[in-house]
Scaffold this motif. Structure first.
Motif, PDB file in Angstrom:
ATOM      1  N   MET A   1       0.796  -1.185   0.093  1.00  0.00           N
ATOM      2  CA  MET A   1       0.064  -0.046  -0.112  1.00  0.00           C
ATOM      3  C   MET A   1       0.946   1.223   0.045  1.00  0.00           C
ATOM      4  O   MET A   1       2.013   1.163   0.412  1.00  0.00           O
ATOM      5  CB  MET A   1      -0.965   0.009   1.231  1.00  0.00           C
ATOM      6  N   GLU A   2       0.155   2.137  -0.425  1.00  0.00           N
ATOM      7  CA  GLU A   2       1.149   3.666  -0.517  1.00  0.00           C
ATOM      8  C   GLU A   2       1.003   4.111   0.987  1.00  0.00           C
ATOM      9  O   GLU A   2       0.138   3.930   1.795  1.00  0.00           O
ATOM     10  CB  GLU A   2       0.508   4.678  -1.289  1.00  0.00           C
ATOM     11  N   ASN A   3       2.083   5.017   1.105  1.00  0.00           N
ATOM     12  CA  ASN A   3       2.334   5.532   2.506  1.00  0.00           C
ATOM     13  C   ASN A   3       1.392   6.481   2.589  1.00  0.00           C
ATOM     14  O   ASN A   3       1.102   7.423   1.491  1.00  0.00           O
ATOM     15  CB  ASN A   3       3.491   6.156   2.530  1.00  0.00           C
ATOM     16  N   LYS A   4       0.754   6.730   3.880  1.00  0.00           N
ATOM     17  CA  LYS A   4      -0.316   7.791   3.917  1.00  0.00           C
ATOM     18  C   LYS A   4       0.369   9.010   4.268  1.00  0.00           C
ATOM     19  O   LYS A   4       1.619   9.297   4.572  1.00  0.00           O
ATOM     20  CB  LYS A   4      -1.131   7.477   5.501  1.00  0.00           C
ATOM     21  N   THR A   5      -0.214  10.179   3.745  1.00  0.00           N
ATOM     22  CA  THR A   5       0.473  11.674   3.408  1.00  0.00           C
ATOM     23  C   THR A   5      -0.382  12.399   4.348  1.00  0.00           C
ATOM     24  O   THR A   5      -1.551  12.227   4.499  1.00  0.00           O
ATOM     25  CB  THR A   5       0.610  11.868   1.994  1.00  0.00           C
ATOM     26  N   GLY A   6       0.437  13.464   4.872  1.00  0.00           N
ATOM     27  CA  GLY A   6      -0.470  14.498   5.732  1.00  0.00           C
ATOM     28  C   GLY A   6      -0.667  15.794   4.651  1.00  0.00           C
ATOM     29  O   GLY A   6       0.092  15.893   3.651  1.00  0.00           O
TER      30      GLY A   6
END
Length: 634
Positions: A1-6
């Motif tokens: 999965m893609e890293n969660k971004t702020g």
């Protein structure tokens, strides 16, 4: 999965340009304090004046802020420290941080300087730079009222500066919702230097916190709430607030406190009795809480002082101690008046208390006189004069022009060896209790990377008097609950320093975390929450490493930008030379040799050089901070 971004907004006040960014660093550093420190490390140079146009200020909610976790209300404001050029971070409560998230952003990076006073309006994923001419010069309270009227929305959440920030007082802070201070490092002056009066968040938006596994998150949250609900320390806070648990004298009225600029830690019991929480009960209108907090530790009081009705919210322990025993004032209304003035003008309670206490001691000892003070008679207990000085500090009038520089710089301006009367660490004023008596607590204040303050690394174990078995099980420190013992306290402080870096970053109030209730200090709670939120598989050890990285970044910034060395991790000499005069801790002081042993144990626990306190390359490599090695060597 893609890293969660702020969701980050970068606002350049010079150009008026707003850019939205998606940042993987936000979750990598847990948000809040960690993310802000990383931005300052990456983007602000050593030679940058904290009050210059080139300086930056980061306003960052934690990655858990605005969720169903109790106390998930915190915002962190991070910048260079106006008082010493090192790092500054400050955590604030209220409802502003969750509103910022609902308005569409996790953090704001503010740079440049507006040509004229402005405020930021954050709503529905957009940021507007609006004219603040109508509120410039106003108190934080009036500013909030007038902005809500202007925008026709009385539910807006606002973080604002007062006259102190506008006038670049170095102890200026940011006040949230009229009562909650993000107080450290002159952050109010940083906003003022940018002509930024306030940040306004509209939470009537549809931006929700995306949850990878909401069922798992809710299950962990239910378990967390159960433990908090069963907590005796939490129930004490709910019953009497920090005013009762840690104000002058503490719950028993006998706890050591700062007396007359820390010349002593024993205050006359008759005076103390007048300012304890139960003495204010008759003035209490209600209790006030922050977002999603079951404790409601804030008091709303209404009282009369010199014929004036004084009302407001707050009165945490530091206000009670700072404006009573530290100034030898036993009038409860005068103490509350000082607290409300600081909130209105946007002044840090600790910086205000320690600076004025220094001035009083200098006056009493003949170092300064009325020629220096513009006629003010600065005698212990003379509350009327002290209240005038608070206003003078905010507006830089008369003697307040010098005092607004903070205690360390003020002593340099006055000279005459007045620096011997300063209560400060790393140039930041101290308004604290138990410095001679509670050894780990005291060390935690001395080594704080932001300079002074007990909510960086000072543990509650001594004040709670935890049994030796619990101290050994949790912290490998059987004497963690014995205030006067030095044994194992260095590694205990290092543990809490890392833990607090994590708590500040994720955005949970310390009172709802493991500071008071040690059962909640288990880092596995936060790792489980994080994984449910992000879909990651972070281990306890990996989360702990992030806390270590944050502390090491701050340490490196201080070493390079502020030039701090081991000598800057020491308490003022009086704590090691003047013993407590009376009470249960009569004769107690901090012994220099044993303090050195504690300090070296603290350095060793962090993997730093025990002789110099400087960071070791092998420790930084272990933490994958090769960039810090280059930073320090260059």
């Amino acid at each position: 999965m893609e890293n969660k971004t702020g969701r980050i907004a970068r606002i350049n006040l010079t150009t008026g340009k707003v850019e939205n960014e998606n940042s993987t660093d936000y979750y990598k550093w847990l948000g809040g304090r960690g993310y802000g420190v990383k931005v300052i490390f990456n983007e602000v140079k050593k030679e940058t004046d904290p009050l210059s146009e080139d300086s930056k200020i980061v306003i960052a909610a934690g990655c858990f802020t605005g969720t169903s976790i109790p106390g998930s209300s915190r915002i962190n404001i991070i910048s260079k420290n106006v008082l010493n050029n090192g790092i500054s971070y400050s955590s604030g409560g209220g409802d502003f941080a969750p509103a910022l998230k609902k308005a569409g952003f996790d953090a704001l990076i503010i740079e440049g300087k507006a040509e004229k006073p402005v405020y930021l309006y954050v709503s529905d994923g957009r940021i507007l730079i609006k004219d603040a001419a109508g509120v410039w010069g106003k108190t934080t309270w009036d500013t909030e009222d007038e902005i809500r009227t202007e925008l026709k929305n009385d539910k807006l959440k606002i973080a604002a500066i007062g006259p102190a920030g506008e006038n670049l007082s170095k102890v200026a802070c940011v006040i949230i919702d009229k009562a909650h201070a993000a107080a450290w490092g002159g952050c109010g002056a940083v906003m003022g230097s940018k002509n930024l009066k306030a940040v306004v968040a509209n939470d009537a938006n549809d931006y929700e916190i995306s949850m990878f596994d909401s069922n798992k998150f809710d299950k962990e949250c239910k378990r967390y709430k159960w433990i908090l609900s069963a907590s005796v320390p939490a129930s004490n806070l709910k019953r009497v607030g920090t005013h009762g648990t840690a104000g002058a004298g503490g719950l028993t009225g006998k706890a050591p406190t700062s007396v007359r600029n820390s010349l002593d830690e024993y205050w006359d019991p008759e005076k103390n009795e007048k300012v304890v929480e139960k003495s204010y009960k008759q003035y209490e209108k209600k209790r006030v809480t922050c977002f999603n907090c079951p404790i409601a530790c804030l008091h709303s009081y209404e009282m009369e002082y010199n014929g004036e009705i004084v009302e407001g919210v707050g009165m945490h322990a530091n206000s009670v101690r700072g404006f009573s025993s530290n100034w030898d004032v036993d009038d409860p209304a005068a103490v509350f008046k000082a607290h409300t003035l600081c909130n209105k003008y946007g002044l840090d309670v600790d910086g205000t208390s320690s600076t004025i206490a220094w001035a009083i001691e200098c006056f009493e000892s003949g170092i300064i006189d009325t020629n220096d003070t513009f006629g003010a008679q600065l005698k212990w207990g003379n509350a009327d004069e002290f209240l005038k000085l608070i206003e003078d500090m905010a507006y830089r009038r008369g003697f307040g022009e010098i005092l607004s520089e903070g205690v360390f710089k003020a002593s340099q301006i006055i000279g005459r060896n007045s620096i011997e009367n300063t209560m400060q660490v790393k140039g930041v004023g101290i308004n604290e209790q138990s410095l001679r008596t509670h050894k780990a607590w005291s060390l935690g204040i001395a080594i704080s990377t932001r300079g002074s303050g007990h909510v960086s690394a000072a543990p509650q174990t001594e004040k709670r008097g935890i049994p030796s078995e619990i101290g050994e099980w949790l912290f490998d420190c059987p004497e963690a609950g014995i205030p006067t013992s030095y044994k194992g306290k260095g590694k205990l402080v290092a543990w809490y320093e890392i833990y607090k870096a994590i708590v500040d970053s994720i955005g949970i109030c310390y009172f709802n975390a493991g500071w008071y209730e040690f059962t909640l200090a288990d880092i596995s709670y936060y790792a489980e929450f994080y994984n449910a939120l992000t879909g990651m598989n972070m281990s306890n050890e990996e989360m702990w490493d992030i806390g270590e990285r944050i502390v090491n970044l701050e340490k490196a910034i201080n070493t390079v930008y502020a030039g701090f060395t081991r000598e800057d991790d020491y308490l003022p000499k009086r704590i090691m030379e003047i013993p407590v005069s009376d009470g249960p801790y009569k004769g107690e002081l901090m012994e220099r040799e044993k303090y050195d042993e504690m300090l070296e144990e603290y350095y060793d626990a962090h993997g730093w050089d025990t002789a110099t306190g400087l960071q070791k390359p092998e420790t930084l490599k272990r933490l994958e901070l090769e960039e810090v090695i280059s930073f320090l060597s260059n």
